[in-house]
Design a protein around this motif. Structure first.
Motif, short mmCIF file in Angstrom:
data_model
loop_
_atom_site.label_atom_id
_atom_site.label_comp_id
_atom_site.label_asym_id
_atom_site.label_seq_id
_atom_site.Cartn_x
_atom_site.Cartn_y
_atom_site.Cartn_z
N VAL A 26 17.31 25.86 -4.13
CA VAL A 26 18.11 25.02 -3.24
C VAL A 26 18.06 25.63 -1.85
CG1 VAL A 26 20.43 24.14 -2.79
CG2 VAL A 26 19.64 24.39 -5.14
N LEU A 28 19.72 26.46 1.47
CA LEU A 28 21.12 26.63 1.85
C LEU A 28 21.38 26.27 3.30
CD1 LEU A 28 21.92 29.97 0.02
CD2 LEU A 28 22.48 27.63 -0.70
N GLY A 51 16.99 29.77 1.37
CA GLY A 51 17.66 29.20 0.20
C GLY A 51 17.89 30.22 -0.89
N ALA A 95 26.21 24.83 -4.27
CA ALA A 95 24.94 24.33 -4.80
C ALA A 95 24.90 24.48 -6.33
CB ALA A 95 23.77 25.08 -4.16
N GLU A 129 26.82 21.72 -8.04
CA GLU A 129 26.07 20.46 -8.02
C GLU A 129 24.94 20.48 -9.06
OE1 GLU A 129 24.80 19.71 -3.98
OE2 GLU A 129 26.85 19.99 -3.24
#
Length: 167
Positions: free
Chosen positions: A112, A114, A119, A157, A160
């Motif tokens: 992911v 960031l 990330g 993250a 999610e």
């Protein structure tokens, strides 16, 4: 003589010498899968839970980020960024065992972004003795894993990703 050292040991032996097996600090239900000789009569030993190295070093599969093999041996990088180099002139089945055990420990892995700096890789791994996977943050090189702002973004993250995967 080191933990895995043998006096007059045979490097070409197919069976793990009993003195090496006895010296391993195995956890309950942990068993040897494969092994390979390393210089000076020592051994690298793969078990159901970890890669055991001379000197009592134990590298659990669920804490391994990657293993890079070349003609001289392997470099294992842990999720905390620490690397271990092992010379393996006769690797035998060890490369296949390491790949299989590390891969088997991974339940899910997502990268992911960031922010503009980089990330994080979110990795859920099976840990021996636990029913639920353990999530880890593996930040891109150059990012400070202790930065509270980045940690908050990574936590968000993770929530999610967990919702989307149902994990």
């Amino acid at each position: 003589m080191s933990l895995f050292g043998l006096s007059g040991g045979r490097l070409g032996s197919r069976r793990l010498p009993s003195e090496v097996r006895t010296a391993l600090a195995l956890e309950p239900h942990e068993r040897v899968i494969s092994h390979a000789p390393i210089p000076e009569g020592d051994f690298a030993v793969a078990t159901t839970h970890a890669l055991h190295l001379p000197g009592g070093r134990r590298l659990p599969w669920h804490l391994m980020d990657k293993a890079v093999w070349d003609e001289e041996g392997v470099t294992v990088t842990m999720t905390d960024g620490v690397s271990h180099r092992i010379a393996l002139p006769e690797p035998g089945l060890l490369p296949e065992t390491v790949r299989e055990r590390v891969t088997a420990s991974i339940v899910a892995s997502r990268r992911v972004q960031l922010d503009a700096r980089g990330g994080v890789r979110l990795v859920a791994r099976r840990v021996p003795g636990y029913d639920t996977p353990r999530w880890e943050f593996i930040f891109d090189p150059g990012l400070d894993p202790d930065d509270p702002g980045l940690r908050a973004l990574a936590e968000q993250a993770l929530e999610e990703v967990r919702r989307s995967l149902g994990v």
